[in-house]
Structure formats: structure tokens, C-alpha cells
Design an enzyme around this catalytic site. Structure first.
Site, PDB file in Angstrom:
ATOM      1  N   ASN A  62       5.058   2.755   3.500  1.00  0.00           N
ATOM      2  CA  ASN A  62       6.465   2.980   3.889  1.00  0.00           C
ATOM      3  C   ASN A  62       7.383   2.542   2.764  1.00  0.00           C
ATOM      4  O   ASN A  62       8.437   1.940   2.982  1.00  0.00           O
ATOM      5  CB  ASN A  62       6.789   2.195   5.179  1.00  0.00           C
ATOM      6  N   TYR A  67       5.200  -2.276  19.048  1.00  0.00           N
ATOM      7  CA  TYR A  67       5.659  -2.887  17.779  1.00  0.00           C
ATOM      8  C   TYR A  67       6.103  -4.326  18.045  1.00  0.00           C
ATOM      9  O   TYR A  67       5.622  -5.260  17.403  1.00  0.00           O
ATOM     10  CB  TYR A  67       6.816  -2.087  17.162  1.00  0.00           C
ATOM     11  N   SER A 117      10.871 -10.636  14.431  1.00  0.00           N
ATOM     12  CA  SER A 117      11.983  -9.745  14.794  1.00  0.00           C
ATOM     13  C   SER A 117      12.638 -10.198  16.086  1.00  0.00           C
ATOM     14  O   SER A 117      11.988 -10.755  16.963  1.00  0.00           O
ATOM     15  CB  SER A 117      11.440  -8.316  14.972  1.00  0.00           C
ATOM     16  N   LYS A 154       6.621  -0.647  11.467  1.00  0.00           N
ATOM     17  CA  LYS A 154       7.778  -1.238  12.164  1.00  0.00           C
ATOM     18  C   LYS A 154       8.637  -0.237  12.943  1.00  0.00           C
ATOM     19  O   LYS A 154       9.786  -0.534  13.289  1.00  0.00           O
ATOM     20  CB  LYS A 154       8.649  -1.970  11.155  1.00  0.00           C
ATOM     21  N   ARG A 169      24.803  -4.750  18.460  1.00  0.00           N
ATOM     22  CA  ARG A 169      23.736  -5.413  17.713  1.00  0.00           C
ATOM     23  C   ARG A 169      24.322  -6.353  16.663  1.00  0.00           C
ATOM     24  O   ARG A 169      25.489  -6.230  16.288  1.00  0.00           O
ATOM     25  CB  ARG A 169      22.863  -4.358  16.989  1.00  0.00           C
ATOM     26  N   ARG A 219      18.806   5.965  24.759  1.00  0.00           N
ATOM     27  CA  ARG A 219      17.441   6.049  24.194  1.00  0.00           C
ATOM     28  C   ARG A 219      16.543   5.103  24.997  1.00  0.00           C
ATOM     29  O   ARG A 219      16.904   3.944  25.227  1.00  0.00           O
ATOM     30  CB  ARG A 219      17.460   5.646  22.716  1.00  0.00           C
ATOM     31  N   ASP A 232      16.104   0.992  24.813  1.00  0.00           N
ATOM     32  CA  ASP A 232      17.254   0.298  24.209  1.00  0.00           C
ATOM     33  C   ASP A 232      17.839  -0.739  25.161  1.00  0.00           C
ATOM     34  O   ASP A 232      17.811  -0.550  26.382  1.00  0.00           O
ATOM     35  CB  ASP A 232      18.357   1.303  23.852  1.00  0.00           C
ATOM     36  N   ASN A 253       0.836  -1.222   0.000  1.00  0.00           N
ATOM     37  CA  ASN A 253       0.000   0.000   0.000  1.00  0.00           C
ATOM     38  C   ASN A 253       0.866   1.265   0.000  1.00  0.00           C
ATOM     39  O   ASN A 253       0.358   2.370   0.174  1.00  0.00           O
ATOM     40  CB  ASN A 253      -0.960   0.003   1.212  1.00  0.00           C
ATOM     41  N   ASP A 258      -4.330  -2.422   0.648  1.00  0.00           N
ATOM     42  CA  ASP A 258      -4.101  -2.380   2.090  1.00  0.00           C
ATOM     43  C   ASP A 258      -4.706  -3.654   2.678  1.00  0.00           C
ATOM     44  O   ASP A 258      -5.843  -4.018   2.335  1.00  0.00           O
ATOM     45  CB  ASP A 258      -4.797  -1.134   2.676  1.00  0.00           C
ATOM     46  N   LEU A 259      -3.999  -4.328   3.547  1.00  0.00           N
ATOM     47  CA  LEU A 259      -4.491  -5.599   4.102  1.00  0.00           C
ATOM     48  C   LEU A 259      -5.792  -5.413   4.878  1.00  0.00           C
ATOM     49  O   LEU A 259      -6.522  -6.368   5.124  1.00  0.00           O
ATOM     50  CB  LEU A 259      -3.430  -6.250   4.999  1.00  0.00           C
ATOM     51  N   LYS A 301       4.529  -8.293  16.974  1.00  0.00           N
ATOM     52  CA  LYS A 301       5.286  -9.412  16.395  1.00  0.00           C
ATOM     53  C   LYS A 301       5.091 -10.664  17.243  1.00  0.00           C
ATOM     54  O   LYS A 301       4.818 -11.746  16.727  1.00  0.00           O
ATOM     55  CB  LYS A 301       6.780  -9.067  16.321  1.00  0.00           C
TER      56      LYS A 301
HETATM   57  C1  WQD Z   1      20.922   0.162  16.846  1.00  0.00           C
HETATM   58  C2  WQD Z   1      21.905   0.733  17.852  1.00  0.00           C
HETATM   59  C3  WQD Z   1      20.952   2.393  19.303  1.00  0.00           C
HETATM   60  C4  WQD Z   1      20.254   5.383  16.145  1.00  0.00           C
HETATM   61  C5  WQD Z   1      15.314  -1.696  15.848  1.00  0.00           C
HETATM   62  C6  WQD Z   1      14.029  -2.375  16.189  1.00  0.00           C
HETATM   63  C7  WQD Z   1      14.077  -3.789  15.694  1.00  0.00           C
HETATM   64  C8  WQD Z   1      14.408  -3.819  14.226  1.00  0.00           C
HETATM   65  C9  WQD Z   1      15.709  -3.095  13.958  1.00  0.00           C
HETATM   66  C10 WQD Z   1      12.348  -4.027  13.013  1.00  0.00           C
HETATM   67  C11 WQD Z   1      21.308   0.914  19.234  1.00  0.00           C
HETATM   68  C12 WQD Z   1      22.025   3.014  18.414  1.00  0.00           C
HETATM   69  C13 WQD Z   1      20.603   4.224  16.819  1.00  0.00           C
HETATM   70  C14 WQD Z   1      20.950   6.584  16.404  1.00  0.00           C
HETATM   71  C15 WQD Z   1      22.319   5.421  17.996  1.00  0.00           C
HETATM   72  N1  WQD Z   1      13.365  -3.257  13.461  1.00  0.00           N
HETATM   73  N2  WQD Z   1      21.618   4.251  17.721  1.00  0.00           N
HETATM   74  N3  WQD Z   1      21.972   6.548  17.326  1.00  0.00           N
HETATM   75  O1  WQD Z   1      16.936  -0.441  18.119  1.00  0.00           O
HETATM   76  O2  WQD Z   1      18.567  -2.359  17.656  1.00  0.00           O
HETATM   77  O3  WQD Z   1      16.375  -2.327  16.531  1.00  0.00           O
HETATM   78  O4  WQD Z   1      15.545  -1.760  14.465  1.00  0.00           O
HETATM   79  O5  WQD Z   1      12.217  -5.204  13.103  1.00  0.00           O
HETATM   80  O6  WQD Z   1      12.815  -4.376  15.927  1.00  0.00           O
HETATM   81  O7  WQD Z   1      13.918  -2.409  17.603  1.00  0.00           O
HETATM   82  O8  WQD Z   1      18.082  -0.674  15.859  1.00  0.00           O
HETATM   83  O9  WQD Z   1      19.293   0.887  14.417  1.00  0.00           O
HETATM   84  O10 WQD Z   1      17.555   1.833  16.025  1.00  0.00           O
HETATM   85  O11 WQD Z   1      19.727   0.955  16.922  1.00  0.00           O
HETATM   86  O12 WQD Z   1      23.237   5.407  18.831  1.00  0.00           O
HETATM   87  O13 WQD Z   1      20.665   7.670  15.836  1.00  0.00           O
HETATM   88  O14 WQD Z   1      22.296   2.044  17.418  1.00  0.00           O
HETATM   89  O15 WQD Z   1      21.012   2.911  20.623  1.00  0.00           O
HETATM   90  O16 WQD Z   1      22.322   0.634  20.190  1.00  0.00           O
HETATM   91  P1  WQD Z   1      17.520  -1.419  17.168  1.00  0.00           P
HETATM   92  P2  WQD Z   1      18.622   0.820  15.749  1.00  0.00           P
END
Ligand code: WQD
Length: 332
Positions: free
Chosen positions: A35, A148, A124, A84, A230, A291, A294, A32, A58-59, A152
Site C-alpha cells: 500500500n 480491521y 487506532s 487498514k 471526527r 455508511r 460509521d 512490501n 513481507d512480515l 488492532k
Molecule cells: C470520516 C468521516 C464518514 C468518506 C477510518 C478508520 C479508522 C482510521 C481512519 C485507520 C465519516 C465521512 C467519508 C466519504 C463521507 N483508519 N465520509 N464521505 O471512518 O472515521 O475512520 O479511517 O486506522 O480506523 O475507521 O474515516 O475518513 O472514512 O470517514 O461522508 O466519501 O467522513 O462517514 O463521518 P473514519 P473516514
């Protein structure tokens, strides 16, 4: 027989469609554009030299979801469509529950009506919450900290329940870690609207000087350099994981769960340094407060996907950074 890809114009969806088409699969895309952008469809055609049917649906619009199944012989659904953004889900929970849950329920009702018994679901790593130890295995405890992630987890349970009364139903739950990078052509990639929430798209905006400086959210975590760790995985590796999951789904029934990650953890500062080195571009940053929501550290144990699906991530962090830059430098 066709594979229906919901959300197929999105970041992970479009890369998965490329791999499906390259493997000779017949696909139908539903999206749709909430995003994603329409021009991604022709880019998929350009990359693969293949064509496919597309429905702008749209679903939540059941009549038009039915139209897709009425007009095509769908035997498997790869289901990406859904909102997401973690932060947005906290602000707008009802929108997230309605869109992600109700949309999937409608999809499942239509699948049942048309005898489609296989679904590969975009889950996720967020369903693991804050893991007590790493690397994370599929049988780790599940918990969520935002709407979110809760959508999931709820959808994993809903889809699993569908396998109880129908022994022919097949559900594959793919738990993604942190997808980054872009197709080597630079034609498709990740370019969210507005200020990016996620790390790599934000770094890319700093790299093209659209944003001045990266805010590193906290350097006092219990990690090797104090910043968040990560499991970053190349989106093409992730897409190939879906192809392997599709082949596996055609041979099985019931519920299967797989972590799709590299098994390697990188900190925020590791990623900044890797991006600077791979692309010879300075990424200015400041240390900012943590944040909300986190976690310190999250990376996969990808053993099960390797042993059962025969899948392993191949691309390294340098290639992820090079491909991210190649895409954003051509699409901004
Ligand atoms: C990664 C790291 C932040 C932005 C999210 C969703 C997850 C998936 C992936 C959908 C963290 C740090 C980030 C910034 C920063 N999405 N960071 N400055 O939060 O691990 O996962 O996206 O499925 O479900 O939760 O990913 O890229 O936002 O953050 O320091 O401007 O980068 O603190 O350590 P996240 P992210």
C-alpha cells in the site's frame, strides 16, 4: 543501535521516518509496497538529506525478517505494517487476520530471538467502537465493529501479554484518530490506489476533478450539523508523537497507551468548508445514505499524551487542508 520502521514507506510511516531522521535517529525501513510506492524512499532522503537501509520484505516471510535483525542492531521497532481498510476487512476477514496478526506474531518471534525488547505499535481509535461519550480517554471501554479494528484490538492484547513474562519488555500503543494532511514539501502524502475510502483523500480527488462530487454519508446524525464528527490530526503532528513515544519507551518498561488526537471534533461539512476556504476550490457534494459501520462522533482527550509524552498537536484544520491540497496537486 537502530530503529526498525515496518511499513515505513506508507502514509504515516514515511512521515514518521522523516521526523526520526531529522532527530538524528538511525533507522532501517521494512516495507512490501502493498500500500505504498518505492519512490517514497528517495523522497524521504531528499526531504531529510539523510540515508537509511531499506528491505523489501513481507512480515509473513520469517527468513527475511530474520535477515533484517541479523544484519542490523535493532533496539526498537515502530510497527506500522498492516492492512487498514475497514470496508475491505469486512469483505476479506481472513486476509486481514492472517496479514495483520500472523505478520505481527512473526515480527515478535524474531524480536525475541534477537533480544529486541521495545515496540511502538500503530493502533487506532477504532478500538473504542462507538463511544457512549466524547472526548475519549484511554481507559474507555474497548469494542470493535469490523475485522480491521479487531486486528488492532487483538494485537494490543497480544503485545501487552508479552510484558507479563518479560519485565524488560516495553510496549507503547498509540491510538490514532483521523490522520490527514501531508509534509509541507508536498513530496510525501496520502494517495491511496483506486477510489479512496477516507474523507480527505476523496475530497482531494474531487478537488483535482478526478471525481465529480463528494458523497456525504448521512446528515441525520446527532451532531451539530447532522454529519459525522471526527478528530482530524495532521500527519506530521502524528509523526512527532511517535518520536516522543520512542523517547519515552527508552525510559520505561511494560505497557503504555496514548490517544494521538487534537481533542477537536470536526464534521464532514466543516471539513468541506475548511478545504474550500483554505484552497479557494469548490467541492461539490450530495447527501448520501449513511455508511454501514460509521459512528456519529469520535474525538480524543489528548491530556495523557501531553502530560506523559510532552506531546501536543500543533497544526490547525486550515494547515491540514492546505497541505493535503499542496500534495495532491503535485502528485496526481
Ligand atoms: C470520516 C468521516 C464518514 C468518506 C477510518 C478508520 C479508522 C482510521 C481512519 C485507520 C465519516 C465521512 C467519508 C466519504 C463521507 N483508519 N465520509 N464521505 O471512518 O472515521 O475512520 O479511517 O486506522 O480506523 O475507521 O474515516 O475518513 O472514512 O470517514 O461522508 O466519501 O467522513 O462517514 O463521518 P473514519 P473516514
Amino acid at each position: 543501535m537502530s530503529v526498525l520502521v515496518t511499513g515505513g514507506a506508507g502514509f504515516i510511516g514515511s512521515h514518521t521516518c522523516v521526523e526520526l531522521l531529522n532527530a538524528g535517529e538511525d533507522i532501517v525501513i521494512l516495507d512490501n509496497f502493498s500500500n505504498s510506492k518505492p519512490d517514497v524512499l528517495d523522497k524521504i532522503r531528499t526531504i531529510t538529506g539523510k540515508d537509511f537501509k531499506f528491505y523489501e520484505v513481507d512480515l509473513l516471510d520469517k527468513d527475511n525478517v530474520e535477515k533484517v535483525f541479523k544484519e542490523n542492531d535493532i533496539d526498537t521497532v515502530i510497527h506500522f505494517a498492516g492492512f487498514k481498510a475497514v470496508g475491505e476487512s469486512v469483505e476479506k476477514p481472513l486476509m486481514y487476520y492472517h496479514n495483520n496478526i500472523t505478520g505481527t506474531l512473526i515480527l515478535c518471534e524474531v524480536m525475541k530471538a534477537y533480544g529486541c525488547k521495545r515496540i511502538v505499535f500503530s493502533s487506532s481509535a477504532t478500538v473504542y467502537g462507538s463511544p457512549k461519550t466524547v472526548p475519549i480517554k484511554e481507559d474507555f471501554p474497548l469494542s470493535t465493529t469490523n475485522p480491521y479494528g479487531t486486528t488492532k484490538l487483538m494485537l494490543e492484547r497480544i503485545l501487552s501479554d508479552l510484558c507479563v513474562p518479560d519485565k524488560d519488555f516495553c510496549v507503547t500503543l498509540l491510538r490514532y484518530f483521523n490522520p490527514i494532511g501531508a509534509h509541507e514539501s508536498g513530496l510525501i502524502g496520502e494517495n491511496p490506489n483506486g477510489i479512496p475510502n477516507n474523507l480527505m483523500p476523496y475530497i482531494c480527488q474531487v478537488a483535482i476533478r478526478k471525481l465529480d462530487c463528494l458523497n456525504v454519508f448521512g446528515n441525520d446524525y446527532p451532531t451539530h450539523d447532522g454529519t459525522g464528527v471526527r478528530d482530524y490530526i495532521h500527519v506530521v503532528d502524528l509523526a512527532k508523537g511517535h518520536l516522543k513515544a520512542l523517547f519515552n519507551a527508552r525510559k520505561t518498561t511494560g505497557v503504555s497507551v496514548f490517544n494521538l488526537g487534537t481533542g477537536n471534533g470536526y464534521s464532514v461539512l466543516d471539513i468541506v468548508k475548511a478545504f474550500e476556504s483554505a484552497n479557494n476550490i469548490k467541492i461539490p457534494y450530495v447527501i448520501a445514505p449513511r455508511r454501514a459501520g460509521d459512528i456519529a462522533e469520535c474525538y480524543a482527550d489528548p491530556t495523557k499524551a501531553r502530560e506523559v509524552l510532552g506531546w501536543k498537536a500543533e497544526f490547525d484544520i486550515e494547515r491540514m487542508c492546505k497541505d493535503s491540497w499542496n500534495y495532491i496537486s503535485k502528485n496526481n
